[in-house]
Design an enzyme around this catalytic site. Sequence first.
Site, mmCIF file in Angstrom:
data_model
loop_
_atom_site.group_PDB
_atom_site.id
_atom_site.type_symbol
_atom_site.label_atom_id
_atom_site.label_comp_id
_atom_site.label_asym_id
_atom_site.label_seq_id
_atom_site.Cartn_x
_atom_site.Cartn_y
_atom_site.Cartn_z
ATOM 1 N N THR A 79 49.200 77.294 129.527
ATOM 2 C CA THR A 79 50.204 77.626 130.537
ATOM 3 C C THR A 79 50.694 79.056 130.381
ATOM 4 O OG1 THR A 79 52.035 76.814 129.147
ATOM 5 C CG2 THR A 79 51.030 75.247 130.690
ATOM 6 N N GLU A 99 56.890 76.853 133.070
ATOM 7 C CA GLU A 99 55.519 77.063 132.634
ATOM 8 C C GLU A 99 54.556 76.593 133.706
ATOM 9 O OE1 GLU A 99 54.649 75.882 128.509
ATOM 10 O OE2 GLU A 99 56.750 75.300 128.366
#
Length: 310
Positions: free
Chosen positions: A205, A256
């Site tokens: 991420t 994220e």
Amino acid sequence: MKIVTGSTAANLPACVATIGCFDGVHRGHQYLIEQVHNIAKAGGLASCLITFTSHPRQVLDTDYRPRLLTCLSQKIECFEHSPIEYCVLLPFTKELSLLSAREFMRILHEVYNVQALFVGYDHHFGHNQGEGFEEYCQYGKELGMRVMQSRALVEDGTSISSTLIRSCLLAGDIKNANAYLGYSYYLSGRVVDGKKVGRTLGFPTANIQPLCAEKLLPAAGVYAVYVYVGKERYAGMLNIGSCPTVNENEQSVSVEVHILNFQGDIYQELIKIEFVEYLRPEVKFESVEKLTWQLRQDKEVVKNLLHQKG
């Protein structure tokens, strides 16, 4: 559209103007802007938006932290897609807050050459909040300024407003928030170092630090999003929250995004996130394996959903 500050105000032509925070520049604002444009065009005058460089309440209460739909640069970006010719950026000060409505209208007329003023249907200005449209009309007659009241944009009995859109976002209702905005709610930020847990699960991420600290984050949970890296657009699944399965004692909220079909180092780069749909709330799973299984399901949902939207 020309940006006007205090030093360039003297160059403004006679204009029809409206004033406000315009947080979100949503469809209700766009409706007001269209009214201003049409009246200005019909009268052979310029069209003008007057907005504040900071939230007025921040000046009066230094501890206040607004939850903005759009920061100033984003508002200006939205204004540039409108037919308005001039945008006045007006610093809100304590001195300005002490002016009466009449005194403020006199400044609009004499300094900013406002010949006609559109007042939002629920907008008040001047330190006496008890005054309203009738008083503004009277002051306008005294100053030689026409005062008009805008109509609200109402759909299915609901008046579109910034407050309504914030409520939608905080409830994870991205579909209605975007419908009321007239565009996809978005967040711009810089990719910063994270804990790099996602890559150990097979879902690396990008950890995003929002450019505007006062930008409203939607409800905690998982979202289908579009991610703009440079000029390229990618599908993505984004999580807002504390990631409780892998960060058991973490209290801070992170943003994220896992970018589908993307490889590359984008640390410290600026990216833009467009929210498309809320998928599910953030959940603490019994194990990392169950979390990984759910992430695989989320990814398939995102792929199908965004493929359908094109």
